[in-house]
Motif scaffolding. Structure first.
Motif, PDB file in Angstrom:
ATOM      1  N   VAL A 132       0.765  -1.279   0.011  1.00  0.00           N
ATOM      2  CA  VAL A 132       0.124   0.092   0.062  1.00  0.00           C
ATOM      3  C   VAL A 132       0.814   1.354   0.118  1.00  0.00           C
ATOM      4  CG1 VAL A 132      -1.716   1.114   1.245  1.00  0.00           C
ATOM      5  CG2 VAL A 132      -1.915  -1.300   0.993  1.00  0.00           C
ATOM      6  N   MET A 133       2.005   1.055   0.814  1.00  0.00           N
ATOM      7  CA  MET A 133       2.958   2.424   0.618  1.00  0.00           C
ATOM      8  C   MET A 133       3.377   2.712  -0.533  1.00  0.00           C
ATOM      9  SD  MET A 133       5.509   2.088   4.263  1.00  0.00           S
ATOM     10  CE  MET A 133       5.942   3.888   3.819  1.00  0.00           C
ATOM     11  N   ASN A 134       3.874   1.604  -1.388  1.00  0.00           N
ATOM     12  CA  ASN A 134       4.301   1.819  -2.843  1.00  0.00           C
ATOM     13  C   ASN A 134       3.203   2.253  -3.541  1.00  0.00           C
ATOM     14  OD1 ASN A 134       6.970   1.108  -2.578  1.00  0.00           O
ATOM     15  ND2 ASN A 134       6.865  -1.169  -2.287  1.00  0.00           N
ATOM     16  N   ILE A 135       2.123   1.776  -3.462  1.00  0.00           N
ATOM     17  CA  ILE A 135       0.844   2.266  -4.274  1.00  0.00           C
ATOM     18  C   ILE A 135       0.637   3.821  -4.173  1.00  0.00           C
ATOM     19  CG2 ILE A 135      -1.513   2.198  -4.776  1.00  0.00           C
ATOM     20  CD1 ILE A 135      -1.454  -0.942  -4.020  1.00  0.00           C
ATOM     21  N   ASN A 136       0.945   4.283  -2.722  1.00  0.00           N
ATOM     22  CA  ASN A 136       0.678   5.478  -2.531  1.00  0.00           C
ATOM     23  C   ASN A 136       1.961   6.355  -2.778  1.00  0.00           C
ATOM     24  OD1 ASN A 136      -1.927   5.278  -1.364  1.00  0.00           O
ATOM     25  ND2 ASN A 136      -1.131   4.913   0.704  1.00  0.00           N
ATOM     26  N   ARG A 137       2.899   5.861  -3.192  1.00  0.00           N
ATOM     27  CA  ARG A 137       3.781   6.831  -3.763  1.00  0.00           C
ATOM     28  C   ARG A 137       4.418   6.285  -5.251  1.00  0.00           C
ATOM     29  NH1 ARG A 137       3.544   5.749   1.304  1.00  0.00           N
ATOM     30  NH2 ARG A 137       4.679   6.893   2.956  1.00  0.00           N
ATOM     31  N   GLY A 138       3.546   6.344  -6.063  1.00  0.00           N
ATOM     32  CA  GLY A 138       3.769   6.395  -7.331  1.00  0.00           C
ATOM     33  C   GLY A 138       3.202   5.038  -8.144  1.00  0.00           C
ATOM     34  N   ASN A 139       3.047   4.005  -7.324  1.00  0.00           N
ATOM     35  CA  ASN A 139       2.674   2.760  -7.817  1.00  0.00           C
ATOM     36  C   ASN A 139       3.487   2.080  -9.093  1.00  0.00           C
ATOM     37  OD1 ASN A 139       0.989   0.339  -7.677  1.00  0.00           O
ATOM     38  ND2 ASN A 139      -0.760   1.334  -8.867  1.00  0.00           N
ATOM     39  N   PRO A 140       4.800   1.933  -8.880  1.00  0.00           N
ATOM     40  CA  PRO A 140       5.534   1.479  -9.983  1.00  0.00           C
ATOM     41  C   PRO A 140       5.306   0.362 -10.414  1.00  0.00           C
ATOM     42  CG  PRO A 140       6.909   1.360  -8.057  1.00  0.00           C
ATOM     43  CD  PRO A 140       5.641   2.241  -7.482  1.00  0.00           C
ATOM     44  N   PHE A 141       4.767  -0.772  -9.813  1.00  0.00           N
ATOM     45  CA  PHE A 141       4.422  -2.306 -10.127  1.00  0.00           C
ATOM     46  C   PHE A 141       2.914  -2.088 -10.673  1.00  0.00           C
ATOM     47  CE2 PHE A 141       8.577  -3.579  -9.726  1.00  0.00           C
ATOM     48  CZ  PHE A 141       8.732  -4.599  -9.760  1.00  0.00           C
ATOM     49  N   ILE A 148      15.540  -3.213  -9.416  1.00  0.00           N
ATOM     50  CA  ILE A 148      16.488  -2.198  -9.281  1.00  0.00           C
ATOM     51  C   ILE A 148      16.094  -1.000  -9.621  1.00  0.00           C
ATOM     52  CG2 ILE A 148      18.586  -1.962 -10.093  1.00  0.00           C
ATOM     53  CD1 ILE A 148      19.183  -5.032 -10.575  1.00  0.00           C
ATOM     54  N   CYS A 149      15.295  -0.845 -10.642  1.00  0.00           N
ATOM     55  CA  CYS A 149      15.053   0.562 -10.957  1.00  0.00           C
ATOM     56  C   CYS A 149      14.062   1.282 -10.148  1.00  0.00           C
ATOM     57  CB  CYS A 149      14.544   0.668 -12.314  1.00  0.00           C
ATOM     58  SG  CYS A 149      15.575   0.121 -13.517  1.00  0.00           S
ATOM     59  N   CYS A 150      13.297   0.556  -9.694  1.00  0.00           N
ATOM     60  CA  CYS A 150      12.141   1.139  -8.525  1.00  0.00           C
ATOM     61  C   CYS A 150      12.435   1.115  -7.064  1.00  0.00           C
ATOM     62  CB  CYS A 150      10.846   0.344  -8.962  1.00  0.00           C
ATOM     63  SG  CYS A 150      10.196   0.212 -10.583  1.00  0.00           S
ATOM     64  N   PHE A 151      12.972   0.489  -6.461  1.00  0.00           N
ATOM     65  CA  PHE A 151      13.260   0.228  -5.050  1.00  0.00           C
ATOM     66  C   PHE A 151      14.676   0.083  -4.595  1.00  0.00           C
ATOM     67  CE2 PHE A 151       9.305  -2.088  -6.571  1.00  0.00           C
ATOM     68  CZ  PHE A 151       8.397  -1.244  -6.222  1.00  0.00           C
TER      69      PHE A 151
END
Length: 223
Positions: free
Chosen positions: A31-40, A161-164
């Motif tokens: 959820v944190m990653n979704i709220n921060r651009g949702n790269p995946f 590698i690119c996203c995290f």
């Protein structure tokens, strides 16, 4: 089942999941990653809102992804859990058709707390250095991964590698000797040290450095 798309609700969910650590860690990280651009390009499904008892994170329909994580609240009854399990056996009920899912239930996992991260005084060869992984390292990571060695795994690792955040020990030629990555669930994964460089403390140094980096970004370190 409801798909949460409202940014305000997703931010509320992120805060609410913090009260259920460590069981909710992986879903919380997603959820944190979704709220921060949702790269995946993941999405969140709940059984109800705001009084939810289950939260599911999964790839969006149009994304070629697999696997999802589930957090079941302690408020859920045995009957409710059984009902949720039945839903998961029917992908159409979750808005996902013709897809083979790998189901993973979130269980407690270890995580660092900010005040317990020790500062390692590891004497490294001055020719070595700590750095972030580069996309050019994806091939090596894929070859050393038990599920790797194919184009799909290499692409997946390159995206991580690119996203995290990642950390590695490089030799004087810029070749990785030890490393660890973070995935779309904010989990520290793919920790590996080349056999000829083991028992030198590199893995511990890499893991601790990555955990500190995650905390500095507001993420819980887990693995």
């Amino acid at each position: 089942m409801l798909v949460l798309k409202c940014s305000m609700k997703l931010q509320m969910l992120e805060k609410m999941l913090r009260w259920s650590f460590p069981e909710s860690l992986k879903v919380y990280g997603a959820v944190m990653n979704i709220n921060r651009g949702n790269p995946f390009r993941n999405e969140v499904v709940v059984d109800s809102w705001p009084d939810f008892k289950a939260v599911i994170t999964r790839p969006q329909k149009e994304v070629d992804g697999c696997g999802f994580f589930i957090f079941v609240s302690k408020r859920s009854t045995a009957c409710g859990v059984k009902s949720l399990a039945c839903c998961l056996e029917q992908p159409a009920l979750l808005g996902q058709q013709r897809r083979s899912w790998h189901r993973t239930w979130t269980i407690p996992s270890w995580h660092f707390l900010p005040n317990t991260l020790s500062v390692l005084s590891l004497r490294m060869d001055p020719k070595l250095k700590l750095a972030c992984l580069d996309i050019s390292h994806a091939s090596l990571l894929s070859k050393t991964w038990s599920r790797g060695g194919n184009p799909r795994s290499q692409k997946y690792l390159a995206n991580l590698i690119c996203c995290f955040p990642s950390v590695c020990v490089l030799d004087d030629n810029g070749y990785p000797l030890s490393w660890s990555l973070t995935d779309q669930f904010s989990t520290m994964i793919h920790g590996y040290t080349l056999p000829e460089h083991r028992r030198k403390g590199y893995s511990r140094l890499v893991a601790t450095t990555l955990a500190k980096k995650l905390h500095s970004c507001g993420f819980p370190a887990q693995g």
